[in-house]
Design a protein around this motif. Structure first.
Motif, PDB file in Angstrom:
ATOM      1  N   GLU A 170       0.811  -1.224   0.000  1.00 35.43           N
ATOM      2  CA  GLU A 170       0.000   0.000   0.000  1.00 35.43           C
ATOM      3  C   GLU A 170       0.840   1.268   0.000  1.00 35.43           C
ATOM      4  O   GLU A 170       0.364   2.341  -0.398  1.00 35.43           O
ATOM      5  N   TYR A 171       2.109   1.157   0.424  1.00 39.63           N
ATOM      6  CA  TYR A 171       2.975   2.331   0.440  1.00 39.63           C
ATOM      7  C   TYR A 171       3.279   2.849  -0.969  1.00 39.63           C
ATOM      8  O   TYR A 171       3.739   3.977  -1.122  1.00 39.63           O
ATOM      9  N   HIS A 173       1.139   3.571  -3.133  1.00 40.94           N
ATOM     10  CA  HIS A 173       0.030   4.413  -3.582  1.00 40.94           C
ATOM     11  C   HIS A 173      -0.117   5.593  -2.623  1.00 40.94           C
ATOM     12  O   HIS A 173      -0.453   5.427  -1.443  1.00 40.94           O
ATOM     13  N   ASP A 201      -2.324   7.754  -2.294  1.00 44.01           N
ATOM     14  CA  ASP A 201      -3.663   8.065  -1.802  1.00 44.01           C
ATOM     15  C   ASP A 201      -4.182   7.031  -0.814  1.00 44.01           C
ATOM     16  O   ASP A 201      -5.321   7.133  -0.335  1.00 44.01           O
ATOM     17  N   SER A 202      -3.348   6.034  -0.478  1.00 43.10           N
ATOM     18  CA  SER A 202      -3.794   5.026   0.480  1.00 43.10           C
ATOM     19  C   SER A 202      -3.662   5.561   1.906  1.00 43.10           C
ATOM     20  O   SER A 202      -2.811   6.412   2.195  1.00 43.10           O
ATOM     21  N   SER A 203      -4.495   5.041   2.799  1.00 43.85           N
ATOM     22  CA  SER A 203      -4.448   5.497   4.191  1.00 43.85           C
ATOM     23  C   SER A 203      -3.135   5.099   4.851  1.00 43.85           C
ATOM     24  O   SER A 203      -2.619   5.820   5.717  1.00 43.85           O
ATOM     25  N   GLU A 204      -2.572   3.942   4.424  1.00 45.65           N
ATOM     26  CA  GLU A 204      -1.302   3.482   4.993  1.00 45.65           C
ATOM     27  C   GLU A 204      -0.164   4.439   4.620  1.00 45.65           C
ATOM     28  O   GLU A 204       0.687   4.767   5.455  1.00 45.65           O
ATOM     29  N   PHE A 205      -0.163   4.870   3.359  1.00 41.00           N
ATOM     30  CA  PHE A 205       0.869   5.824   2.930  1.00 41.00           C
ATOM     31  C   PHE A 205       0.715   7.137   3.701  1.00 41.00           C
ATOM     32  O   PHE A 205       1.705   7.694   4.199  1.00 41.00           O
TER      33      PHE A 205
END
Length: 838
Positions: free
Chosen positions: A115-116, A118, A120-124
């Motif tokens: 997920e990092y 992207h 726009d991901s919450s994880e990033f």
């Protein structure tokens, strides 16, 4: 002012009289005796007059006070207005001067999750906010806290060393006067110092506000605002591609629709892999990367310290290059026009370049070793180890390189490969000929490390065994290059060793003009009558085997005549020797008198005449004369590589070429520069391959051919015997101590000096150099003449040839230290290849 004061006083008397009249009228209504009334009127009248006098005495003071107040108000208003203008136009602009930095570091002990990738991901967002908060805390408490504005996390990528690789932007709001306080080294040091305080147990990982950071991975570079805005989140000109499966090619195509923009492609691949980019074709306008360019970075942000490769001209043959980790950034700068890029990229698993090689005892090549990822360009970081095993202690390993050589390391860093062979350190250098490196050991270990700042050329070497007691076969001569040549080739006038070591310190061959013994090749068809009978200059158009001292015609046939080019005679059967000869034929105007000529001397030079050296060019950097050059055509000049090799001198926009000029400031044509082509093997340490082409933006007009003409390029076989007279020209200094440049073009006559004598003076002189001067040193080139021509005629009245380019020397005009010139005949093929292909 006196008139103003008098008018003011008169006005006060009128007011008092008006008040008196009013008082008399009022008395008529009072009931009193006449005396009492008169007394009362007198008292009142006298009181009024006293007050009027007091008022008249106070008015000047009140006026001064009012004037002072008025002036104060006006000054205050002006100050407010000026302050507002300064704030709007200067201080606010100063305060809005953003200084941008691109940086990266590795966060250790943190697992990377898909997920990092992207943004726009919450994880990033969560990880980015955490890192951003940490960096902000560091700089908010630093010496530049007032200037620090913000940090923006651009990318998070996985890393072959584990953890998460962070790419970030930092922005400072800095008045111009305070810019040094946020210099690149200063900003980087603040980050490193914060980590350094927590390093333990000799580990490179410390803690940045609790965040585990690898201090060795920290890199911060000054960047451009345009780079920041172009790569910002949401930019329409940024693409991201991922290669998750090794060895699968992913196409990359960019078309002219991107023209006029700076666009980026971010490439990432799986952990444990590297990225190989292949450029199949690239159509752009060559301009030294000023306008059109492809820049490949070994990171995901455009950082100067991570440049892997730059393409500044069109590519027709495929080029491939490899990253040092699993990230790569492609930066396209394309102007309007038909611009096309075609290529692909793929993930490659990291190579373990370590081999054990057993060699046979017999002669002949046994195998080949290559640079990592061959034939791709070398990455910025790589390592290889080869362990050779010989069947006998009497045998050693011979490595034959095609375009590479090894030399013992000195105090300088190795720029093109670091080698350790049996605990001895060597540096590699690229050349244009073969060498053999011999290792007199039975089981040597050869270690290679990449050491270039950017992607470098690949190399390969054939390996074989050799007898350590007799490196060359019987009847052979061992060259300094490691090559073995037949002994009869020693001192035959041919550079068989490719470094002239077989032709050094040879006694001058005797002129045996009679008898059965053949005349030495040096004397045959060299344009000079060495035998009284003239037999040495007979049958010069006879075909012979092709060599370094024979002239090659256009049809591939070779003739004995060495200086056949443009001598006015058709020597080749196909007449190719007289083609392209509209050069080297000046039409000098009226000769200046000897008395005038000797008034301005430049290391023995005299004033030139108008039109005498029409190929002479003055190269100006930032408006100042800096180097010389020679006209090759209406679009191309030839100069020295050292004039343009440094970063600050490499921008063609800072240069102008002054053509057809006798006096500084009186050029017949001033041209802008499109680009420089510096020889790819130029060595700034010893000035080897000190040659560069200069391309003009626009051709000079043919109407100026009386003042501007190209000089003839020599044939590769061109030879001039020792003592041949030539001329060096330029606007350089008159002596080592001189601080004033001459305004008139200077010329000095010098003599060609033998290569053996040249080496006696300087030692390290390559075959691509030649010496010219006079024993006394009284006639020589000097500072400012660099890049200018050494012009020679093969025979009196003939055309002029560009024999040398002013390169270097020990001081100016010193006895027994002649000037050293780049030998142009060695670069004719290189020159023609670049001019004809572009």
């Amino acid at each position: 002012m006196e008139t103003a004061r008098e008018e003011s006083a008169r006005g006060s008397d009128d007011d008092a009289a008006q008040e008196d009249t009013t008082s008399v009228a009022d008395v008529s209504v009072e009931v009193a005796t006449v005396d009492a009334t008169l007394n009362k009127l007198c008292r009142r009248y006298n009181g009024r007059r006293r007050r009027a006098k007091k008022i008249k005495k106070k008015n000047p003071i009140l006026d001064l006070q009012n004037l002072a107040i008025l002036i104060t108000v006006v000054v205050f208003v002006i100050v407010v207005i000026m302050w507002s203008l300064l704030w709007v136009f200067i201080f606010r602009r100063e305060s809005n001067s953003g200084v941008y930095f691109a940086g990266m570091f590795r966060v250790a002990n943190v697992e990377f999750i898909p997920e990092y990738r992207h943004a726009d991901s919450s994880e990033f967002v969560s990880m980015a906010n955490r890192i951003q908060h940490v960096i902000t805390s560091v700089y908010r408490t630093s010496s530049v806290s007032r200037l620090y504005k913000q940090t923006v996390i651009s990318d998070l990528s996985n890393n072959n060393q584990g953890g998460v690789l962070v790419h970030f932007w930092m922005i400072f709001v800095v008045p111009h006067l305070k810019t040094p306080s946020v210099c690149e080294d200063c900003v980087s040091a603040i980050l490193k110092d914060s980590v350094h305080m927590s390093l333990q147990n000799r580990s490179s990982v410390g803690f940045l506000q609790g965040l585990p950071v690898d201090i060795d991975s920290i890199l911060v570079n000054v960047a451009l605002r345009s780079d920041y805005s172009s790569t910002a989140v949401g930019s329409q000109c940024v693409d991201k591609l991922y290669a998750g499966v090794p060895d699968v090619s992913i196409p990359l195509n960019v078309f002219s629709s991107w023209g006029g923009l700076s666009c980026y492609i971010k490439l990432t691949s799986a952990p444990g892999s590297v990225i190989r980019l292949t450029v199949k074709s690239f159509r752009i306008d060559p301009s030294d990367c000023v306008y059109d360019a492809l820049t490949v970075y070994d990171s995901l942000l455009p950082m100067r310290g991570m440049i892997l490769y730059r393409v500044c001209e069109s590519v027709s043959a495929p080029i491939s290059l490899v990253s040092t980790s699993n990230v790569m950034l492609l930066s396209f700068r394309l102007t309007q026009g038909n611009k096309i890029f075609r290529g692909h990229f793929q993930a490659l698993m990291e190579e373990q370049c370590m081999n054990t090689i057993a060699l046979p005892a017999g002669p002949g090549d046994a195998g080949v070793i290559t640079s990592p990822f061959f034939p791709s360009l070398l990455p910025r970081q790589c390592s290889c180890t080869w362990m050779f095993q010989m069947p006998s202690g009497a045998l050693g390993v011979a490595l034959r390189f095609q375009n590479y050589m090894l030399k013992l390391k000195d105090l300088q860093n190795c720029e093109h490969g670091w080698w350790k062979i049996n605990e001895i350190i060597y540096c590699g250098n690229y050349i244009d000929y073969s060498t053999v490196f011999r290792i007199p050991a039975q089981n040597p270990e050869v270690v290679f490390r990449c050491s270039s700042r950017s992607a470098d050329q690949s190399f390969n070497a054939t390996y074989s065994s050799y007898n350590t007691s007799q490196p060359c076969p019987e009847g052979h001569f061992l060259c300094s290059t490691g090559l073995c040549v037949e002994k009869f080739r020693r001192c035959d006038g041919l550079d068989d060793c490719q470094d002239e070591s077989d032709e050094m310190f040879c006694s001058k061959p005797p002129k045996i003009c009679g008898g059965l013994s053949p005349l030495h090749p040096l004397y045959i068809c060299n344009g000079e009558t060495d035998c009284s009978s003239g037999k040495d200059e007979i049958n010069c158009t006879q075909e012979t085997s092709c060599s370094g001292v024979s002239y090659q015609c256009g049809n591939g046939a070779c003739i004995l005549k060495k200086n056949a080019k443009c001598d006015g005679l058709h020597d080749c059967y196909d007449r190719s020797d007289e083609k392209d000869c509209a050069c080297g034929n000046p039409t000098a105007s009226k000769r200046v008198s000897d008395s005038a000529a000797t008034q301005q001397r430049i290391v023995g030079g005299i004033n030139a005449m108008e039109g005498e050296w029409p190929w002479q060019v003055s190269m100006h950097f930032s408006g100042q004369m800096y180097c010389g050059a020679s006209v090759l055509s209406d679009e191309w000049l030839l100069s020295a590589a050292h004039c343009f090799s440094k970063e600050r001198l490499a921008d063609p926009r800072m240069w102008m070429a002054h053509l057809g000029m006798l006096n500084q400031g009186s050029a017949k044509h001033v041209a802008e520069i499109r680009r420089f082509v510096v020889h790819e093997y130029y060595n700034a340490r010893n000035f080897d391959y000190d040659i560069a082409l200069v391309q003009l933006k626009k051709a000079w007009p043919s109407s100026l051919e009386k003042y501007i003409q190209p000089i003839c390029l020599p044939a590769p076989s061109q030879t001039f015997t020792e003592g041949h007279r030539c001329w060096v020209t330029g606007w350089g200094y008159r002596s080592e101590q001189d601080k004033i440049l001459p305004t008139v073009l200077q010329k000095a006559e010098v003599s060609i000096i033998s290569q053996s004598e040249c080496k006696r003076s300087y030692g390290a002189v390559s075959p691509r150099m030649l010496c010219a001067g006079v024993p006394s040193g009284e006639q020589d080139a000097c500072r400012g003449d660099s890049g200018g021509p050494l012009s020679c005629q093969a025979h009196s009245g003939g055309r002029w040839f560009l024999t040398g380019v002013v390169s270097w020397g020990s001081g100016c005009g010193r006895p027994n230290f002649p000037g050293v010139y780049t030998r142009v005949a060695k670069f004719v093929d290189w020159i023609q290849r670049h001019i004809q292909n572009l």
